[in-house]
Design an enzyme around this catalytic site. Structure first.
Site, short mmCIF file in Angstrom:
data_model
loop_
_atom_site.label_atom_id
_atom_site.label_comp_id
_atom_site.label_asym_id
_atom_site.label_seq_id
_atom_site.Cartn_x
_atom_site.Cartn_y
_atom_site.Cartn_z
N THR A 22 -0.25 56.47 57.06
CA THR A 22 -0.42 56.02 58.44
C THR A 22 0.66 55.00 58.79
OG1 THR A 22 -1.97 54.33 57.64
CG2 THR A 22 -2.92 56.39 58.45
N TYR A 23 0.65 54.52 60.03
CA TYR A 23 1.69 53.62 60.52
C TYR A 23 1.76 52.37 59.65
CZ TYR A 23 4.67 51.26 63.91
OH TYR A 23 5.72 50.61 64.53
N MET A 24 2.99 51.96 59.31
CA MET A 24 3.17 50.94 58.28
C MET A 24 3.36 49.53 58.83
SD MET A 24 5.91 52.75 59.08
CE MET A 24 7.20 52.16 60.15
N ARG A 25 3.30 49.34 60.15
CA ARG A 25 3.41 47.98 60.70
C ARG A 25 2.05 47.61 61.30
NH1 ARG A 25 8.58 46.41 60.28
NH2 ARG A 25 10.19 48.03 60.26
#
Length: 314
Positions: free
Chosen positions: A201-204
């Site tokens: 999933t999105y890493m930020r």
């Protein structure tokens, strides 16, 4: 008008079915950030181009970060170094070898790093501790070799350890550095690649929360691979303790397929980072670890040494 905090089919469909009115507070907040960028960033960026390197940007975030770095550097310049010595004994017993550390001389505890002032580097004035320097360390090491050692205390304490929460951006960077030796920049580059290929999933993100679909898939994977006794009776839900965290996304986790690392077409650092994320996600939905902590105190002359050990019960 569409609001969702996890990139899953279920969350996006729910957002499509329940659009909302525009939140004017969020609109004004965005406009305020844009104004701050123009007031601060547009004036500082040209200075960076002239003094450091062309192409650098400064805005509301970078400017405050730069101030924190400058303040830290000034504190570092003002810092004075101090030294203290540790003494560790290697003890041989019938069952093997263990190491014991000097913890006190008489009634005085041995000075450690926490007894020194963070800003001046000097020993805190209210610290009633024994400071061991090189000369004293040498004399202690000679004395303890010629005196008998006695076990004075053995304590055992059961400990329950909960699994850590799933990764957010900062904890992923820390673990990748500690376990894989990767820099923050390298970790984020690899995570970006994994995200673009649909592996994670999105890493930020600042959120440690997992979607309901992810929790169900993780618990199912744990049960299949390790057994039902490794799955707690009820799912684990994590919330961020950081005040003001922007929880626009869920935690960093593998995609819902939860492909095990040996079965995925990755190699090198990419495989290692994916495995780190995969293991952390599975662990977050597993049963508590049962451990037994043991502490042994040794007395030799006026010196007290201590050794500690840990046994995994479950």
């Amino acid at each position: 008008r569409m609001v969702f905090h996890e990139i899953t089919k279920q969350a996006i469909q729910a957002a499509l079915e329940h659009p909302r009115a525009l939140d004017e507070r969020l609109v004004r907040a965005q406009e305020t950030r844009r104004i701050l960028d123009r007031l601060v960033g547009y004036t500082i960026s040209p200075i960076l181009w002239k003094k450091i390197a062309y192409g650098l940007s400064a805005g509301r975030v970078q400017s405050s970060a730069l101030k924190a770095i400058v303040d830290r550097e000034r504190a570092r310049i003002a810092f004075k170094t101090s030294g203290y010595w540790d003494i560790t004994a290697e003890l041989e017993a019938q069952t093997g070898v263990c190491q014991a550390k000097l913890v006190s001389i008489g009634a005085q505890r041995i000075a450690t790093g926490k007894d020194f002032d963070e800003t001046t580097g000097q020993l805190k004035t209210d610290s009633k501790v024994a400071l061991v320097d090189e000369i004293r360390a040498e004399s202690v090491s000679v004395e303890v070799k010629t005196n008998p050692w006695t076990v004075t205390e053995v304590t055992e304490k059961p400990v329950v350890r909960r699994p850590p929460p799933p990764f957010i951006t900062s904890t992923l960077q820390q673990e990748a550095n500690r376990k894989l030796g990767l820099s923050s920049k390298e970790t984020m580059r690899i995570a970006q690649t994994l995200y673009e290929h649909g592996y994670i999933t999105y890493m930020r993100t600042d959120s440690v929360a997992l979607s309901a679909d992810a929790i169900a898939a993780t618990r199912r994977m744990v049960s299949e691979r390790f057994g039902a006794e490794f799955v707690p009776a009820s799912p684990r839900y994590y919330t961020s303790s950081t005040k003001g965290a922007e929880e626009a996304h869920e935690a960093i986790r593998p995609s819902l397929a939860l492909i095990p690392p040996p079965q995925i077409d990755l190699s090198g650092a990419e495989r290692n980072v994916y495995e780190l994320i995969w293991m952390r996600t599975l662990a977050s939905q597993m049963t508590d670890s049962q451990q037994l902590q043991m502490s042994v105190l040794f007395q030799v002359a006026s010196y007290t040494f201590q050794t500690t050990g840990l046994k995994i019960v479950f």
